[in-house]
Design an enzyme around this catalytic site. Structure first.
Site, PDB file in Angstrom:
ATOM      1  CG  HIS A  55      -1.706   1.208   1.465  1.00 41.72           C
ATOM      2  ND1 HIS A  55      -2.587   1.700   0.511  1.00 41.72           N
ATOM      3  CD2 HIS A  55      -1.787   2.064   2.534  1.00 41.72           C
ATOM      4  CE1 HIS A  55      -3.163   2.795   0.988  1.00 41.72           C
ATOM      5  NE2 HIS A  55      -2.693   3.038   2.200  1.00 41.72           N
ATOM      6  CG  ASP A  72      -3.104   5.614   4.614  1.00 42.05           C
ATOM      7  OD1 ASP A  72      -3.503   5.256   3.480  1.00 42.05           O
ATOM      8  OD2 ASP A  72      -3.035   4.823   5.564  1.00 42.05           O
ATOM      9  CB  CYS A 122      -2.932   3.510  -2.494  1.00 45.51           C
ATOM     10  SG  CYS A 122      -2.045   2.038  -3.023  1.00 45.51           S
TER      11      CYS A 122
END
Length: 201
Positions: A55, A72, A122
């Site tokens: 991620h 994030d 992401c």
């Protein structure tokens, strides 16, 4: 392949003219920001490089405000990152603080998700954040581009996936209008980062 590769992210950084201060892409062993007198950014994976990564998150350092910004896309807390990925950003912050004259760093991070857990986007959201950090080094979260995203409470199963799906379209529209590399490779990039790539809802 799903998600974004290191090479793709680096090419988009170059295409958007974000290379100034960009330290590169790193795995979970990123040492933190060492040079406190200049603006710096980085894209960091929560997993080890030899295992393919997990991620992407993004970091920015602004020497004027003496703030470290952590973004994030899924809005996880440090405890949630530890739980789901075995990753903690606390050590990175501490290493950055130890290298500063007063051993003090202010951390500012997003507390809501802008990406749906069903997508592999992401890395692309990290590119958008770096662009915001370029526009406003001392307040990337306050830029109109970042504020156009709808923040939602983080969770494996999103409460309002429709709002997060709209964010994905805002993301693609931004990259399509600003990034020549994205336009040239849009078909493959969208295929690998699309909504419903991962079954979470």
């Amino acid at each position: 392949m799903s998600g974004s590769s290191e090479q793709e992210l680096k090419m988009m950084v170059r295409s958007l003219n974000l290379e100034s201060g960009f330290l590169g892409t790193f795995d979970c062993r990123f040492p933190g920001f060492i040079s406190k007198d200049r603006r710096q950014t980085a894209i960091v994976n929560t997993g080890p490089r030899e295992q393919g990564g997990v991620h992407w998150i993004a970091l920015a350092w602004d020497p004027t405000s003496r703030k470290m910004f952590l973004f994030d896309p899924l809005g996880w807390t440090n405890a949630e990152l530890k739980k789901y990925y075995g990753f903690s950003y606390q050590n990175m912050v501490q290493r950055s603080a130890l290298s500063s004259a007063d051993r003090c760093v202010t951390l500012e991070r997003n507390t809501q998700a802008v990406q749906c857990t069903c997508a592999g986007s992401c890395g692309l959201f990290c590119i958008l954040f770096l662009y915001c950090a370029h526009l406003s080094p001392s307040n990337p979260f306050g830029t109109s581009l970042f504020q156009s995203l709808d923040g939602q409470k983080s969770g494996m199963v999103p409460r309002s996936p429709e709002a997060l799906h709209k964010n994905q379209q805002i993301l693609y529209n931004f990259l399509s209008s600003k990034c020549a590399y994205f336009r040239k490779n849009a078909r493959n990039i969208v295929m690998n980062t699309r909504l419903h790539l991962i079954k979470t809802h």
